[in-house]
Motif scaffolding. Structure first.
Motif, PDB file in Angstrom:
ATOM      1  N   ASP A 248      43.861  50.433  45.279  1.00 11.24           N
ATOM      2  CA  ASP A 248      43.764  50.320  43.820  1.00 11.24           C
ATOM      3  C   ASP A 248      45.128  50.025  43.209  1.00 11.24           C
ATOM      4  O   ASP A 248      45.511  50.598  42.188  1.00 11.24           O
ATOM      5  CB  ASP A 248      43.183  51.590  43.200  1.00 11.24           C
ATOM      6  CG  ASP A 248      41.660  51.508  43.056  1.00 11.24           C
ATOM      7  OD1 ASP A 248      41.116  50.401  43.194  1.00 11.24           O
ATOM      8  OD2 ASP A 248      41.023  52.542  42.810  1.00 11.24           O
ATOM      9  N   GLU A 249      45.885  49.137  43.867  1.00 11.60           N
ATOM     10  CA  GLU A 249      47.161  48.718  43.309  1.00 11.60           C
ATOM     11  C   GLU A 249      46.899  47.689  42.215  1.00 11.60           C
ATOM     12  O   GLU A 249      46.459  46.583  42.485  1.00 11.60           O
ATOM     13  CB  GLU A 249      48.051  48.118  44.400  1.00 11.60           C
ATOM     14  CG  GLU A 249      48.533  49.123  45.423  1.00 11.60           C
ATOM     15  CD  GLU A 249      49.476  48.500  46.425  1.00 11.60           C
ATOM     16  OE1 GLU A 249      49.770  47.298  46.288  1.00 11.60           O
ATOM     17  OE2 GLU A 249      49.909  49.209  47.348  1.00 11.60           O
ATOM     18  N   PHE A 250      47.145  48.083  41.000  1.00 13.96           N
ATOM     19  CA  PHE A 250      46.953  47.176  39.880  1.00 13.96           C
ATOM     20  C   PHE A 250      48.275  46.481  39.585  1.00 13.96           C
ATOM     21  O   PHE A 250      49.342  47.088  39.661  1.00 13.96           O
ATOM     22  CB  PHE A 250      46.470  47.939  38.643  1.00 13.96           C
ATOM     23  CG  PHE A 250      45.200  48.711  38.889  1.00 13.96           C
ATOM     24  CD1 PHE A 250      44.096  48.092  39.442  1.00 13.96           C
ATOM     25  CD2 PHE A 250      45.119  50.056  38.579  1.00 13.96           C
ATOM     26  CE1 PHE A 250      42.932  48.790  39.672  1.00 13.96           C
ATOM     27  CE2 PHE A 250      43.960  50.767  38.799  1.00 13.96           C
ATOM     28  CZ  PHE A 250      42.863  50.134  39.350  1.00 13.96           C
ATOM     29  N   THR A 251      48.187  45.214  39.281  1.00 12.88           N
ATOM     30  CA  THR A 251      49.398  44.479  38.962  1.00 12.88           C
ATOM     31  C   THR A 251      50.084  45.105  37.754  1.00 12.88           C
ATOM     32  O   THR A 251      49.436  45.739  36.908  1.00 12.88           O
ATOM     33  CB  THR A 251      49.090  43.005  38.665  1.00 12.88           C
ATOM     34  OG1 THR A 251      48.250  42.919  37.504  1.00 12.88           O
ATOM     35  CG2 THR A 251      48.382  42.350  39.844  1.00 12.88           C
TER      36      THR A 251
ATOM     37  N   LYS B 143      36.682  32.041  25.465  1.00 12.92           N
ATOM     38  CA  LYS B 143      36.600  31.756  26.888  1.00 12.92           C
ATOM     39  C   LYS B 143      37.897  32.175  27.582  1.00 12.92           C
ATOM     40  O   LYS B 143      38.982  31.861  27.127  1.00 12.92           O
ATOM     41  CB  LYS B 143      36.342  30.269  27.130  1.00 12.92           C
ATOM     42  CG  LYS B 143      35.999  29.934  28.574  1.00 12.92           C
ATOM     43  CD  LYS B 143      35.593  28.473  28.711  1.00 12.92           C
ATOM     44  CE  LYS B 143      35.172  28.156  30.143  1.00 12.92           C
ATOM     45  NZ  LYS B 143      34.753  26.738  30.297  1.00 12.92           N
ATOM     46  N   ILE B 144      37.755  32.899  28.689  1.00 21.04           N
ATOM     47  CA  ILE B 144      38.908  33.362  29.448  1.00 21.04           C
ATOM     48  C   ILE B 144      38.651  33.118  30.929  1.00 21.04           C
ATOM     49  O   ILE B 144      37.512  32.947  31.368  1.00 21.04           O
ATOM     50  CB  ILE B 144      39.193  34.860  29.216  1.00 21.04           C
ATOM     51  CG1 ILE B 144      37.978  35.701  29.631  1.00 21.04           C
ATOM     52  CG2 ILE B 144      39.575  35.126  27.780  1.00 21.04           C
ATOM     53  CD1 ILE B 144      38.246  37.187  29.630  1.00 21.04           C
ATOM     54  N   SER B 145      39.727  33.108  31.712  1.00 19.90           N
ATOM     55  CA  SER B 145      39.570  32.998  33.160  1.00 19.90           C
ATOM     56  C   SER B 145      39.019  34.309  33.704  1.00 19.90           C
ATOM     57  O   SER B 145      39.226  35.382  33.119  1.00 19.90           O
ATOM     58  CB  SER B 145      40.909  32.681  33.820  1.00 19.90           C
ATOM     59  OG  SER B 145      41.775  33.800  33.754  1.00 19.90           O
ATOM     60  N   TYR B 146      38.327  34.214  34.830  1.00 24.84           N
ATOM     61  CA  TYR B 146      37.791  35.445  35.424  1.00 24.84           C
ATOM     62  C   TYR B 146      38.926  36.349  35.882  1.00 24.84           C
ATOM     63  O   TYR B 146      38.801  37.573  35.856  1.00 24.84           O
ATOM     64  CB  TYR B 146      36.857  35.120  36.588  1.00 24.84           C
ATOM     65  CG  TYR B 146      35.851  36.224  36.842  1.00 24.84           C
ATOM     66  CD1 TYR B 146      34.570  36.158  36.305  1.00 24.84           C
ATOM     67  CD2 TYR B 146      36.193  37.345  37.584  1.00 24.84           C
ATOM     68  CE1 TYR B 146      33.652  37.181  36.513  1.00 24.84           C
ATOM     69  CE2 TYR B 146      35.282  38.373  37.797  1.00 24.84           C
ATOM     70  CZ  TYR B 146      34.025  38.284  37.264  1.00 24.84           C
ATOM     71  OH  TYR B 146      33.122  39.303  37.460  1.00 24.84           O
ATOM     72  N   GLN B 147      40.059  35.763  36.266  1.00 27.62           N
ATOM     73  CA  GLN B 147      41.207  36.566  36.667  1.00 27.62           C
ATOM     74  C   GLN B 147      41.704  37.404  35.496  1.00 27.62           C
ATOM     75  O   GLN B 147      42.013  38.593  35.658  1.00 27.62           O
ATOM     76  CB  GLN B 147      42.327  35.659  37.187  1.00 27.62           C
ATOM     77  CG  GLN B 147      43.587  36.397  37.626  1.00 27.62           C
ATOM     78  CD  GLN B 147      43.333  37.361  38.765  1.00 27.62           C
ATOM     79  OE1 GLN B 147      42.475  37.125  39.619  1.00 27.62           O
ATOM     80  NE2 GLN B 147      44.061  38.464  38.778  1.00 27.62           N
ATOM     81  N   ASN B 148      41.769  36.799  34.300  1.00 29.05           N
ATOM     82  CA  ASN B 148      42.180  37.562  33.122  1.00 29.05           C
ATOM     83  C   ASN B 148      41.156  38.633  32.775  1.00 29.05           C
ATOM     84  O   ASN B 148      41.509  39.714  32.287  1.00 29.05           O
ATOM     85  CB  ASN B 148      42.383  36.629  31.929  1.00 29.05           C
ATOM     86  CG  ASN B 148      43.667  35.829  32.033  1.00 29.05           C
ATOM     87  OD1 ASN B 148      44.565  36.183  32.781  1.00 29.05           O
ATOM     88  ND2 ASN B 148      43.748  34.739  31.302  1.00 29.05           N
ATOM     89  N   PHE B 149      39.888  38.333  33.012  1.00 23.44           N
ATOM     90  CA  PHE B 149      38.847  39.330  32.778  1.00 23.44           C
ATOM     91  C   PHE B 149      39.066  40.541  33.685  1.00 23.44           C
ATOM     92  O   PHE B 149      39.007  41.693  33.230  1.00 23.44           O
ATOM     93  CB  PHE B 149      37.472  38.712  33.023  1.00 23.44           C
ATOM     94  CG  PHE B 149      36.353  39.716  33.051  1.00 23.44           C
ATOM     95  CD1 PHE B 149      35.917  40.336  31.893  1.00 23.44           C
ATOM     96  CD2 PHE B 149      35.730  40.039  34.251  1.00 23.44           C
ATOM     97  CE1 PHE B 149      34.890  41.266  31.917  1.00 23.44           C
ATOM     98  CE2 PHE B 149      34.703  40.965  34.289  1.00 23.44           C
ATOM     99  CZ  PHE B 149      34.281  41.576  33.124  1.00 23.44           C
ATOM    100  N   LYS B 150      39.331  40.307  34.974  1.00 23.83           N
ATOM    101  CA  LYS B 150      39.561  41.414  35.903  1.00 23.83           C
ATOM    102  C   LYS B 150      40.830  42.181  35.542  1.00 23.83           C
ATOM    103  O   LYS B 150      40.879  43.406  35.685  1.00 23.83           O
ATOM    104  CB  LYS B 150      39.648  40.892  37.338  1.00 23.83           C
ATOM    105  CG  LYS B 150      38.307  40.441  37.903  1.00 23.83           C
ATOM    106  CD  LYS B 150      38.348  40.282  39.416  1.00 23.83           C
ATOM    107  CE  LYS B 150      39.269  39.194  39.864  1.00 23.83           C
ATOM    108  NZ  LYS B 150      39.189  38.962  41.331  1.00 23.83           N
ATOM    109  N   GLU B 151      41.850  41.468  35.078  1.00 26.03           N
ATOM    110  CA  GLU B 151      43.074  42.150  34.658  1.00 26.03           C
ATOM    111  C   GLU B 151      42.803  43.058  33.463  1.00 26.03           C
ATOM    112  O   GLU B 151      43.401  44.132  33.347  1.00 26.03           O
ATOM    113  CB  GLU B 151      44.160  41.132  34.329  1.00 26.03           C
ATOM    114  CG  GLU B 151      44.771  40.458  35.551  1.00 26.03           C
ATOM    115  CD  GLU B 151      45.902  39.513  35.196  1.00 26.03           C
ATOM    116  OE1 GLU B 151      46.204  39.393  33.984  1.00 26.03           O
ATOM    117  OE2 GLU B 151      46.476  38.904  36.102  1.00 26.03           O
ATOM    118  N   GLY B 152      41.913  42.615  32.580  1.00 23.27           N
ATOM    119  CA  GLY B 152      41.542  43.465  31.455  1.00 23.27           C
ATOM    120  C   GLY B 152      40.839  44.726  31.924  1.00 23.27           C
ATOM    121  O   GLY B 152      41.113  45.833  31.426  1.00 23.27           O
TER     122      GLY B 152
END
Length: 752
Positions: free
Chosen positions: A107-110, A367-376
């Motif tokens: 669970d290492e979050f950026t 609209k956002i990238s799925y990567q940004n969604f996961k970062e959220g």
């Protein structure tokens, strides 16, 4: 005649009946011969050893064998569910090869997912433990499994609407264990990603998963190879892949974890002796040299799985000969962007909807990238206010999604955090921190650092976090150190008191308090406005009063100011950045000051730090930095001027590091500085550092244009840094060609 006619009729009837019976029998036999057998696939659990399943699937795909049902447990459930949802063996190999399993499992979050408060404060603690009712509590597992869920949900989004797993491209079920009853559960409906996450929740590694009020863990605890349940689904032929450990001899049982693993394997290995004969093709890859956490060796494990499948190639070919048609597998492409048009939360009791929206960083109908969604999503989890955040994306008629979030708030609100540090300025120090969330309000956090050692200090922070809305904060700190410093930081260079002195042994104490408001905008920007009270005292025993044996007090002043701070921080790491951008602009307007011998006139101090990190390879990175600042107005408050020298990350006021010079060796009311740092990580967490810095610093360089001239001061550094759980262990040799002097700087631990 009639009798003969009757006999003939009977004989004719019997002949017709015989022909009919023969035809029916022939057609029945022919139909049976043409009926394709139902082929099932059962995949065992085994952690990282389960990568071997991918190698087996690649061989199955190469033979165009149609699989009619899949059953799996733990890692077998994860890989089996992805295959059942449409991914091929080669696609799974590509996916797992590019996945960072250390980040996934731990669970290492950026750093980008952390709120600004956490980015500033979370990187100074080596240990963090729940501390409720004055008792230290250990977490239920090393990982909450959020990153695993995020990855699986993205990969399975194309079958998100399928709630009955029999309706997947290949029917599927997996096994989980109810930790309260010990019951083995068949998971064949609901959220596929959530069911599979539960099946793979290895005890102590991943925390249990709550589904329908049942607390579920790894299915391998009760049924690691559900072949008998798969047979009940009507399968005629079953291919079984077993990646369980075999019992080890005494030569391999030298440590406590190996003995505990052996004890845990008694039941599953005994059960496999009875279950293996229930398969028609039993595939046992060679996983002797791998463990459940050998994720870094995934490529070799996949290859071993492929080799084991090819050892059974004739049996697999016989299955294929009984199948008339080739399977039609859909081409699956994970979603790379989406539009969120609505948010709905369930389970949040102490945290407001606006707080959740701010942490998720989601704007409606954008609209956002799925990567940004996961970062959220990870930004929310990184607050440590929530055990889990399970979510569903509901697609509407126009292709947008509504987010439904199921939140489990953490029960722990108090934490004890510890750290140690040594450096050349503050010397040895031990840190004890007490952090309390929801002290006065639902969205607040209070943190107190007590630092004991050669220089006793404290830091107190209180922050009411409103996300994108206006937040409120309070900061208080007491800081002190003793050092030989440049006398021009204390007195004007023309002062008779410091004539002929290059360094003065000085005790500096700083007591600073701030009240501020903060807002977040454009994801990584924070704007802070506030008021500050500072009491600054500088004394020395080097120069004694002529009449009394007392230390000289150079400064003992109360300063009152208002300030503004604009910060952008997207560094991936605060100490060894390989990517990201950093900006920190600060402006203080000093409105008043009082104390002995103070003749105050208004003055201001402005400064800015700018940084950019980029990587040439995965081992070599360049970190570019530039810094500058100036004072406007009265220059009598010299102790708040700029000072360069030494190496560190935690300097106060307007002190900054500079290779090639000792701490606080260069001073002035304005300065510019540039730093170039090459970081070569030749082995993971081991860094060779090569750096150069250049600066101009003195009074009025922006008025005289000196800031644009060639640098008056330069320094170079060569060092080694090792990342440890306590923080960086560093040794650097620095040299300045102007003075011909060299300095060694050593430090251990996170900076505080």
């Amino acid at each position: 005649m009639k009798t003969n006619q009757s006999n003939q009729n009977i004989k004719c009837f019997l002949r017709v009946l015989l022909v009919v019976i023969l035809c029916v029998s022939f057609n029945t036999i022919n139909a049976q011969e043409q009926k394709e057998p139902k082929v099932g696939l059962v995949l065992s659990g085994g952690g990282a050893k389960g990568f071997a399943h991918i190698g087996v699937l690649k061989v199955i795909d190469s033979l165009d064998i149609k699989i009619d049902y899949i059953a799996g447990t733990s890692m077998g459930a994860i890989i089996g569910s992805l295959y059942a949802s449409g991914y091929s063996g080669k696609q799974l190999e590509a996916l797992f090869n590019k996945t960072d399993f250390n980040e996934l499992i731990n669970d290492e979050f950026t750093r980008a997912t952390k709120p600004f408060y956490e980015r500033e404060n979370s990187y100074k603690y080596a240990v963090s433990l729940p501390f409720e009712n004055f008792e230290i509590n250990l977490p239920s597992a090393l990982s909450r499994g959020q990153n695993v869920y995020n990855l699986l949900y993205q990969m399975m989004l194309h079958v998100n609407e399928v709630k009955d797993f029999n309706n997947l491209p290949i029917p599927f079920f997996c096994i989980a264990t109810d930790i309260e009853s010990g019951e083995s559960l068949v998971m064949d409906e609901g959220s596929l990603a959530e069911a599979v996450t539960a099946s793979g929740a290895l005890p102590s590694l991943f925390q249990p998963v709550v589904i329908d009020d049942r607390i579920l863990i790894d299915g391998g605890v009760t049924n690691n190879f559900p072949v008998e349940l798969l047979r009940e689904k009507g399968m005629d032929i079953i291919i079984g892949v077993d990646v369980q450990d075999a019992l080890r001899d005494r030569e391999h049982l030298k440590s406590a974890d190996e003995i505990l693993l052996q004890i845990n394997n008694f039941r599953t290995i005994k059960a496999m002796k009875d279950k293996a004969p229930l398969t028609d093709v039993y595939i046992k890859p060679d996983i002797t040299n791998f463990s459940v956490v050998s994720f870094s060796e995934g490529g070799d494990i996949i290859a071993n799985g492929e080799e084991a499948a090819r050892a059974n190639i004739e049996d697999l070919k016989r299955i294929k000969k009984q199948q008339k048609f080739n399977p039609e597998r859909p081409v699956v492409t994970p979603l790379d962007s989406l539009r969120i048009t609505g948010l709905d939360f369930d389970g949040n009791k102490r945290y407001t909807r606006s707080y959740l929206r701010g942490k998720l960083k989601l704007r409606n109908d954008k609209k956002i990238s799925y990567q940004n969604f996961k970062e959220g999503i990870n930004s929310l989890i990184a607050t440590n206010n929530f055990e889990t955040f399970r979510y569903q994306l509901k697609k509407d008629s126009v292709g947008s999604y509504k987010l439904k979030g199921e939140i489990r708030e953490t029960d722990a609100t108090t934490f004890l955090k510890l750290g140690v540090h040594y450096d050349g300025l503050y010397k040895s120090a031990a840190l004890a921190n007490l952090t309390k969330k929801k002290l006065l309000f639902n969205n607040d956090i209070a943190s107190l650092d007590v630092i004991l050692g050669d220089n006793t200090r404290y830091n107190f922070d209180y922050f009411i976090d409103k996300g994108f809305y206006v937040s409120l904060g309070v900061k208080s700190r007491f800081n002190q150190f003793n050092r030989n410093i440049s006398p021009t930081l204390i007195q004007d260079e023309n002062s008779n008191l410091i004539q002929g002195l290059n360094r003065i042994d000085t005790e500096l104490t700083d007591f600073t308090n701030q009240l501020y408001i903060q807002t977040i905008f454009r994801k990584d920007f924070s704007l802070r406005l506030g008021a500050e009270y500072k009491r600054l005292k500088l004394t020395s025993e080097t120069l004694l009063e002529e009449e009394e044996d007392e230390e000289i007090v150079f400064e003992n002043t109360n300063y009152y100011s208002v300030f503004g701070n604009l910060k952008f921080d997207s560094y991936d790491d605060p100490y060894f950045p390989k990517s990201g951008f950093f900006f920190n602009g600060d402006f203080h307007w000093y409105l008043n000051a009082n104390g002995p011998n103070v003749n105050f006139d208004l003055f201001s101090i402005a400064k800015a730090d700018l940084g950019y990190a980029l990587s040439f390879t995965d081992k070599l990175a360049l970190h570019l930095q530039t810094h500058g600042g100036f004072k406007i107005g009265d220059n009598s408050a010299r102790a708040l001027g700029f000072a360069l020298g030494g190496y560190g990350h935690n300097f106060i006021n307007n002190i900054s590091s500079f290779y090639g010079y000792d701490y606080i060796a260069l001073t002035g009311d304005s300065f510019v500085k540039a730093v170039f740092t090459f970081d070569y990580e030749f082995i993971k967490n081991n860094h060779i550092i090569l750096a150069a810095n250049y600066a101009n610093i003195e009074d009025g360089i922006f008025e005289t244009g000196e800031w644009l001239s060639s640098p008056d001061f330069s320094g170079y550094a060569l060092g080694y840094s090792l990342e440890t759980f306590l923080g960086p262990l560093e040794g650097k040799y620095t040299y300045s060609p102007e003075t011909g002097n060299g300095y060694w700087f050593f430090n251990l631990g996170f900076w505080f």
